[in-house]
Design an enzyme around this catalytic site. Structure first.
Site, PDB file in Angstrom:
ATOM      1  N   ASP A  41       0.458   7.872   6.102  1.00 43.62           N
ATOM      2  CA  ASP A  41      -0.657   8.523   6.805  1.00 43.62           C
ATOM      3  C   ASP A  41      -0.429   8.678   8.301  1.00 43.62           C
ATOM      4  O   ASP A  41      -1.303   9.148   9.018  1.00 43.62           O
ATOM      5  CB  ASP A  41      -1.940   7.731   6.591  1.00 43.62           C
ATOM      6  CG  ASP A  41      -1.917   6.378   7.292  1.00 43.62           C
ATOM      7  OD1 ASP A  41      -0.799   5.857   7.513  1.00 43.62           O
ATOM      8  OD2 ASP A  41      -2.986   5.862   7.624  1.00 43.62           O
ATOM      9  N   GLY A  48       0.815  -1.215   0.000  1.00 39.57           N
ATOM     10  CA  GLY A  48       0.000   0.000   0.000  1.00 39.57           C
ATOM     11  C   GLY A  48       0.847   1.262   0.000  1.00 39.57           C
ATOM     12  O   GLY A  48       1.641   1.471   0.915  1.00 39.57           O
TER      13      GLY A  48
END
EC number: 2.1.1.221
Length: 323
Positions: A205, A201
């Site tokens: 974040d 991924g």
């Protein structure tokens, strides 16, 4: 008349000095207005300009030297080749596919997108010089990430040995071949299947979207797994790794054939990684426990000798127990 003509002649003489030429006093005043850093920068620039021709001559000499070396190698029948190119020829490409999923662009700030860009650059560079380079895929490229790459790394369009797509990874590769690598998966990866495509991924974040990649994998109905980190390593931080760390760990595993060696080759020191034994206990803790018992056995003798509690040896023992 005489006075008038004299005055007329004298006037140009007073204006003969160019207005732009500063006097010595003005030059000194201007010099004083410059800060120490500005003066240093000015001198550096002047020196750089003065040595321009010298640099040009040195470049010519180096170019001529390289030309002579190539001619000498050609006469001896040797094939000119750099160390890096020799390394590339010795590499054995792996059929394994690694995919960086860049579909999270809208969930990241520009600062985090730039971090992801650097991580992708690292993946590309490491794969290019790996002993067993994988088939590298970059999917869902667009938005902020592509704009940042266009602005700050125009050479990316010339990258070799990489497949770059704007489409989503499940549109590029067969779903039954996909395995999403996510730390939230209950499945632990023990071996790599050369026929699979492992998805990483592309999300920076700071843990704001926990479990997102795991949920995406379940929504698409594709396989998922996590690296066997807990089986070999104990860390003082969360198990979520950067994109390039996951990528490099897999490259290291392909080369070394050992997950533990791969983890300790790649994981940064700030993660505080220590090896664990088969019982899941940190090896370092076990060693510290043994050293503590040895230390207790010699404590009476040390006290008899009047050991200073602030000595270097005592401080070292304290640091071990604190670790």
């Amino acid at each position: 008349m005489a006075d008038g003509s004299g005055a007329a002649v004298a006037a140009p003489q007073r204006d003969a000095r160019p207005e732009s030429a500063p006097s010595d006093g003005e030059a000194a005043a201007e010099e004083q207005t410059l800060s120490k850093r500005q003066r240093k920068k000015l001198l550096k620039h002047q020196k750089w300009e003065e040595e321009r021709e010298l640099r040009k001559q040195r470049r010519k000499e180096r170019k001529q030297q390289r030309r002579l070396e190539r001619q000498s190698q050609a006469e001896q029948g040797a094939e000119p080749c750099s160390a890096r190119k020799r390394l590339r020829r010795e590499a054995t490409p792996s059929p394994l596919r690694l995919v960086v999923d860049c579909s999270f662009d809208q969930l990241m700030t520009l600062k985090d997108v730039r971090k992801l860009h650097k991580q992708i650059q690292r993946c590309y560079a490491e794969n290019r010089r790996a002993l067993h380079p994988v088939q590298f895929y970059l999917t869902s490229l667009g938005g902020q990430l592509k704009q940042n790459m266009d602005e700050n790394d125009k050479g990316w369009v010339n990258w070799k040995d990489i497949t770059i797509k704007s489409e989503h990874y499940h549109e590029v590769l067969a779903k039954n071949e996909l395995v999403y690598l996510t730390s939230d998966s209950p499945n632990v990866l023990t071996e790599l299947d050369q026929g699979k495509a492992y998805v990483i991924g592309g999300l920076v974040d700071h843990n704001h979207h926990k479990g997102l990649t795991f949920e995406r994998a379940k929504e698409l109905g594709i396989d998922h797994a996590q690296l066997p980190l807990s089986s070999f390593v104990k860390m003082n931080s969360r198990k979520v790794l950067a994109v390039n760390h996951v990528f490099e760990i897999i490259l290291a595993y392909l080369e070394k054939g050992s997950w533990q060696e791969a983890f300790f080759t790649v994981l940064p020191q700030r993660k505080g990684a220590v090896a664990v034994d088969q019982d899941g206990k940190a090896v370092q803790e076990k060693e510290d426990g043994d050293s503590d018992s040895d230390s207790d056995a010699t404590t009476p003798d040390q006290k008899k000798e009047g050991e200073d509690p602030n000595s270097a040896q005592t401080q070292n023992s304290k640091e071990k127990s604190d670790a």
